[in-house]
Write a protein that holds these residues in place. Structure first.
Motif, PDB file in Angstrom:
ATOM      1  N   GLU A  75     -44.220 108.041 -37.533  1.00  0.00           N
ATOM      2  CA  GLU A  75     -42.775 108.068 -36.989  1.00  0.00           C
ATOM      3  C   GLU A  75     -42.600 106.690 -36.396  1.00  0.00           C
ATOM      4  N   PHE A  76     -43.592 106.646 -35.369  1.00  0.00           N
ATOM      5  CA  PHE A  76     -43.273 105.313 -34.556  1.00  0.00           C
ATOM      6  C   PHE A  76     -43.404 104.105 -35.346  1.00  0.00           C
ATOM      7  N   LEU A  77     -44.647 103.860 -36.011  1.00  0.00           N
ATOM      8  CA  LEU A  77     -44.959 102.822 -36.667  1.00  0.00           C
ATOM      9  C   LEU A  77     -43.831 102.323 -37.925  1.00  0.00           C
ATOM     10  N   LEU A  78     -43.508 103.481 -38.491  1.00  0.00           N
ATOM     11  CA  LEU A  78     -42.476 103.319 -39.627  1.00  0.00           C
ATOM     12  C   LEU A  78     -40.887 102.736 -38.910  1.00  0.00           C
ATOM     13  N   ALA A  79     -40.689 103.433 -37.996  1.00  0.00           N
ATOM     14  CA  ALA A  79     -39.372 103.246 -37.479  1.00  0.00           C
ATOM     15  C   ALA A  79     -39.314 101.707 -36.826  1.00  0.00           C
ATOM     16  N   LYS A  80     -40.500 101.312 -36.134  1.00  0.00           N
ATOM     17  CA  LYS A  80     -40.857  99.957 -35.618  1.00  0.00           C
ATOM     18  C   LYS A  80     -40.458  99.094 -36.682  1.00  0.00           C
ATOM     19  N   ASP A  81     -41.089  99.437 -37.950  1.00  0.00           N
ATOM     20  CA  ASP A  81     -41.062  98.405 -39.447  1.00  0.00           C
ATOM     21  C   ASP A  81     -39.588  98.441 -39.651  1.00  0.00           C
ATOM     22  N   ALA A  82     -38.826  99.442 -39.432  1.00  0.00           N
ATOM     23  CA  ALA A  82     -37.379  99.413 -39.966  1.00  0.00           C
ATOM     24  C   ALA A  82     -36.412  98.867 -38.682  1.00  0.00           C
ATOM     25  N   LYS A  83     -37.129  98.075 -37.496  1.00  0.00           N
ATOM     26  CA  LYS A  83     -36.423  97.321 -36.809  1.00  0.00           C
ATOM     27  C   LYS A  83     -35.472  98.484 -35.711  1.00  0.00           C
ATOM     28  N   CYS A  84     -36.506  99.628 -35.438  1.00  0.00           N
ATOM     29  CA  CYS A  84     -35.935 100.739 -34.506  1.00  0.00           C
ATOM     30  C   CYS A  84     -36.912 100.723 -33.352  1.00  0.00           C
ATOM     31  N   HIS A 105     -34.344  93.804 -51.159  1.00  0.00           N
ATOM     32  CA  HIS A 105     -35.212  93.117 -50.887  1.00  0.00           C
ATOM     33  C   HIS A 105     -35.833  92.606 -52.454  1.00  0.00           C
ATOM     34  N   GLU A 106     -36.355  91.501 -52.390  1.00  0.00           N
ATOM     35  CA  GLU A 106     -36.713  90.827 -53.887  1.00  0.00           C
ATOM     36  C   GLU A 106     -37.841  91.733 -54.385  1.00  0.00           C
ATOM     37  N   GLN A 107     -38.708  92.156 -53.466  1.00  0.00           N
ATOM     38  CA  GLN A 107     -39.771  92.742 -53.670  1.00  0.00           C
ATOM     39  C   GLN A 107     -39.955  94.018 -52.914  1.00  0.00           C
ATOM     40  N   ALA A 108     -40.181  95.126 -53.495  1.00  0.00           N
ATOM     41  CA  ALA A 108     -40.000  96.726 -52.846  1.00  0.00           C
ATOM     42  C   ALA A 108     -40.963  96.489 -51.809  1.00  0.00           C
ATOM     43  N   LYS A 109     -40.857  96.786 -50.346  1.00  0.00           N
ATOM     44  CA  LYS A 109     -41.832  96.915 -49.477  1.00  0.00           C
ATOM     45  C   LYS A 109     -42.505  98.136 -49.587  1.00  0.00           C
ATOM     46  N   VAL A 110     -43.987  97.825 -49.155  1.00  0.00           N
ATOM     47  CA  VAL A 110     -44.679  99.188 -49.078  1.00  0.00           C
ATOM     48  C   VAL A 110     -44.982  99.577 -47.600  1.00  0.00           C
ATOM     49  N   LEU A 168     -35.959 107.585 -42.017  1.00  0.00           N
ATOM     50  CA  LEU A 168     -35.025 106.420 -41.533  1.00  0.00           C
ATOM     51  C   LEU A 168     -35.667 104.956 -42.210  1.00  0.00           C
ATOM     52  N   TRP A 169     -37.089 104.876 -42.204  1.00  0.00           N
ATOM     53  CA  TRP A 169     -37.582 103.731 -42.875  1.00  0.00           C
ATOM     54  C   TRP A 169     -37.090 103.678 -44.522  1.00  0.00           C
ATOM     55  N   ALA A 170     -37.190 104.949 -44.977  1.00  0.00           N
ATOM     56  CA  ALA A 170     -37.138 104.967 -46.491  1.00  0.00           C
ATOM     57  C   ALA A 170     -35.696 104.343 -46.664  1.00  0.00           C
ATOM     58  N   LEU A 171     -34.769 105.285 -46.072  1.00  0.00           N
ATOM     59  CA  LEU A 171     -33.034 104.889 -46.446  1.00  0.00           C
ATOM     60  C   LEU A 171     -33.026 103.498 -46.042  1.00  0.00           C
ATOM     61  N   ALA A 172     -33.486 102.770 -44.936  1.00  0.00           N
ATOM     62  CA  ALA A 172     -33.462 101.398 -44.757  1.00  0.00           C
ATOM     63  C   ALA A 172     -33.575 100.581 -45.728  1.00  0.00           C
ATOM     64  N   GLN A 173     -34.903 100.976 -46.269  1.00  0.00           N
ATOM     65  CA  GLN A 173     -35.386 100.070 -47.582  1.00  0.00           C
ATOM     66  C   GLN A 173     -34.289 100.147 -48.770  1.00  0.00           C
ATOM     67  N   ASP A 174     -33.553 100.941 -48.874  1.00  0.00           N
ATOM     68  CA  ASP A 174     -32.494 101.163 -49.908  1.00  0.00           C
ATOM     69  C   ASP A 174     -31.221 100.804 -49.671  1.00  0.00           C
ATOM     70  N   GLY A 175     -30.904 100.484 -48.371  1.00  0.00           N
ATOM     71  CA  GLY A 175     -29.532 100.266 -48.131  1.00  0.00           C
ATOM     72  C   GLY A 175     -28.764 101.217 -47.422  1.00  0.00           C
ATOM     73  N   PHE A 176     -29.324 102.213 -47.106  1.00  0.00           N
ATOM     74  CA  PHE A 176     -28.548 103.194 -46.308  1.00  0.00           C
ATOM     75  C   PHE A 176     -28.841 103.142 -44.860  1.00  0.00           C
TER      76      PHE A 176
END
Length: 320
Positions: free
Chosen positions: A47-56, A280-285, A170-178
């Motif tokens: 959770e910590f790493l993915l939240a940080k990747d989502a700018k949280c 994103h032009e290319q889906a983030k992994v 939160l990371w998954a929602l942010a990648q899709d614009g929610f």
């Protein structure tokens, strides 16, 4: 430096709690945490790493709790329907606990609360006389979460968004614009008088019980959707629906028929599209995260490396 001993006015602190606020000691602790860069959280490593990747960016662990006494309720012998006194008490206990979690998040200047864990407990069960002596239930509701800075989440300044989303969610929602816009919760206690009043000699569906469950679910769903509309949510995600059904005495002396209590509890987070989101032009992994678990079966048996080698050597000798 950690906060040192403080002389607290206990009566003043109690007045804060009675008004639905935070104890003075909690206010001082949060003010102290807000001045330091070191944070505590209830986030897992993933959770910590993915939240940080989502700018949280985590600030502090926050919590809220309420121990609530339901009290006496009016006579409802012979009645079928929602017991609004009990339903309202469960809602109020949740509201108070979430409000205190919200206030702690406010105190550290966060934009949102994520990774929230919810605990509820029935401390004392009331008597089921239904003659004005019922109630007396004491319930406890506690929430823990991590306050984060996330400037991309739309909210009124100084009013953080409380959610039960995990860091992964939160990371998954942010990648899709929610983005999250609010935590939703609702509760209903529905009572059925003489649930088996049609007799128990023949087999078949207990329609009174089925109807009660459907009615309670409908009551909760409607109120939850009203909350979602208030938050201007487009969807409700992460729904946690709990259903409890139990037989209770009907309250009349010498009566062999029992009543039925149905509890429906529903939690979820409202989400909506991020304004002006550009995909994103290319889906983030997501970053690769390895779990440190023993190699082998779920029963934690370790796979020995020489088991198969002995069989192979035996087969080789036989082949010669």
């Amino acid at each position: 430096m950690p906060m040192g001993p403080q002389n607290i006015d206990l009566m003043e602190s109690m007045r804060h709690v009675q008004a639905g606020g935070l104890p003075i000691r909690a206010q001082l602790r949060l003010a102290d945490e807000a001045r330091h860069h070191l944070f505590t959280s209830d986030l897992t490593v993933s959770e910590f790493l993915l939240a940080k990747d989502a700018k949280c960016f985590p600030i502090s662990q926050v919590m809220g709790s309420s121990i609530f006494h339901v009290g006496k309720i009016s006579d409802y012998k012979g009645a079928t329907g929602e017991i609004e006194t009990i339903s309202a008490a469960h809602r109020d206990s949740r509201r108070l606990a979430l409000s205190r979690c919200f206030q702690e998040a406010q105190a550290v200047g966060s934009d949102a609360v994520i990774g929230m864990r919810i605990q509820e407990r029935l401390i004392t069960m009331g008597q089921h006389g239904k003659g004005g002596d019922d109630g007396d239930e004491v319930i406890e509701f506690t929430v823990f979460g991590t306050a984060v800075r996330a400037p991309w989440i739309t909210h009124v300044p100084g009013s953080p968004v409380v959610t039960d989303l995990s860091g992964q969610d939160l990371w998954a929602l942010a990648q899709d614009g929610f983005e999250p816009c609010g935590f939703l919760f609702e509760f209903c206690r529905y009572h059925v008088w003489h649930v088996m009043k049609n007799g128990i000699s023949s087999s078949g569906e207990v329609t009174a019980a089925h109807d009660a469950i459907e009615t309670a679910r409908h009551i909760v769903a409607k109120k939850l959707l009203d909350q979602a509309a208030w938050y201007k949510a487009e969807f409700v995600v992460g729904s946690d629906v709990k259903l409890t059904v139990r037989e209770v005495p009907c309250g009349y002396k010498g009566c062999d028929l029992n009543d039925l209590d149905v509890d429906v509890s529903w939690f979820g987070t409202g989400v909506r599209r991020i304004p002006d989101f550009k995909p994103h032009e290319q889906a983030k992994v997501p970053p690769l995260i390895l779990s440190m678990v023993p190699l082998g079966r779920k029963s934690r048996e370790i796979v020995e490396g020489d088991d198969d080698s002995e069989k192979l050597e035996e087969q080789a000798r036989e082949a010669e």
